[in-house]
Design a protein around this motif. Sequence first.
Motif, PDB file in Angstrom:
ATOM      1  N   ARG A   1      -2.553  -8.802   6.004  1.00 40.31           N
ATOM      2  CA  ARG A   1      -1.634  -7.662   6.118  1.00 40.31           C
ATOM      3  C   ARG A   1      -0.458  -8.143   6.958  1.00 40.31           C
TER       4      ARG A   1
ATOM      5  N   PRO B   1      11.923   1.534  -7.776  1.00 38.75           N
ATOM      6  CA  PRO B   1      11.769   2.973  -7.578  1.00 38.75           C
ATOM      7  C   PRO B   1      12.538   3.826  -8.593  1.00 38.75           C
TER       8      PRO B   1
ATOM      9  N   ASP C   1       0.849  -1.190   0.000  1.00 36.78           N
ATOM     10  CA  ASP C   1       0.000   0.000   0.000  1.00 36.78           C
ATOM     11  C   ASP C   1       0.886   1.243   0.000  1.00 36.78           C
ATOM     12  N   ALA C   2       0.281   2.422  -0.029  1.00 36.13           N
ATOM     13  CA  ALA C   2       1.028   3.682  -0.108  1.00 36.13           C
ATOM     14  C   ALA C   2       1.904   3.920   1.116  1.00 36.13           C
ATOM     15  N   ASP C   3       1.571   3.290   2.238  1.00 38.15           N
ATOM     16  CA  ASP C   3       2.361   3.449   3.458  1.00 38.15           C
ATOM     17  C   ASP C   3       3.439   2.386   3.600  1.00 38.15           C
ATOM     18  N   GLY C   4       3.593   1.522   2.591  1.00 35.59           N
ATOM     19  CA  GLY C   4       4.640   0.505   2.618  1.00 35.59           C
ATOM     20  C   GLY C   4       4.281  -0.772   3.343  1.00 35.59           C
ATOM     21  N   HIS C   5       2.986  -0.989   3.630  1.00 35.15           N
ATOM     22  CA  HIS C   5       2.559  -2.238   4.257  1.00 35.15           C
ATOM     23  C   HIS C   5       2.363  -3.314   3.193  1.00 35.15           C
TER      24      HIS C   5
ATOM     25  N   ARG D   1      -4.866   4.446  -6.429  1.00 37.50           N
ATOM     26  CA  ARG D   1      -4.259   5.665  -5.841  1.00 37.50           C
ATOM     27  C   ARG D   1      -4.928   6.082  -4.545  1.00 37.50           C
ATOM     28  N   ASP D   2      -6.239   5.829  -4.439  1.00 37.56           N
ATOM     29  CA  ASP D   2      -6.977   6.247  -3.249  1.00 37.56           C
ATOM     30  C   ASP D   2      -6.873   5.244  -2.103  1.00 37.56           C
ATOM     31  N   GLY D   3      -6.073   4.193  -2.269  1.00 42.12           N
ATOM     32  CA  GLY D   3      -5.899   3.193  -1.219  1.00 42.12           C
ATOM     33  C   GLY D   3      -6.841   2.017  -1.313  1.00 42.12           C
TER      34      GLY D   3
ATOM     35  N   PHE E   1      -3.334  -2.036  -5.586  1.00 42.11           N
ATOM     36  CA  PHE E   1      -3.885  -0.880  -4.885  1.00 42.11           C
ATOM     37  C   PHE E   1      -4.109   0.273  -5.842  1.00 42.11           C
TER      38      PHE E   1
END
Length: 192
Positions: free
Chosen positions: A26, A176, A9-13, A50-52, A48
């Motif tokens: 998770r 990246p 996810d966007a938070d790296g989980h 963009r909005d999660g 995922f």
Amino acid sequence: VNATSMAMDADGHLYVSSRFEGTVYRVSSDGSCRPFATDLGVACGLAFGRDGTLFVGDRSGTIFRVDAAGKAERFASVAPSIAAFHLAIAPGGDVWVAAPTLSTYDPLYRIDASGTVTTCDVRFGRPQGLAFDPSGRLCVIEALAGASGLYRFPDPNGTPELVVSGAGLVGVAFGPSGEIVVTSNETAYRFP
């Protein structure tokens, strides 16, 4: 059990699907796992938005949309697959799906925000991994026995070009710095 797909996810989980259990887990930084979403059929591909929002492909052809609390709802349906679904999110938010069947060649599917499914005109022999490169071009692994390769679309309606070929390729991701990572059943290869 029977971990099939992974997504960050966007938070790296890290999230991992279990097609045996129909569950997405998770993974915590200490390596422990907890169920995030359940009752997802034969949960395979993960991606995922963009909005999660998490999208999950069920081998029966259902694509689920899962919110941040883990609540799943049916989003769209495509043809059932004999293998894992592979999902990728386009820069504009559309969900792209590869769903190998018993057919010699299979299409890719594009699903817009309303859940409308469009079939891509280009067909691949056992399409597998999907990813968008840093320039927003769709890349797909064709895993046809003896002739597998990574193909890149110059644009969504263009003719795909062969980028990398090799035996037994199944997955693709981008690092990246834009490097390509291509996997076989046994090896991961990184290209600048």
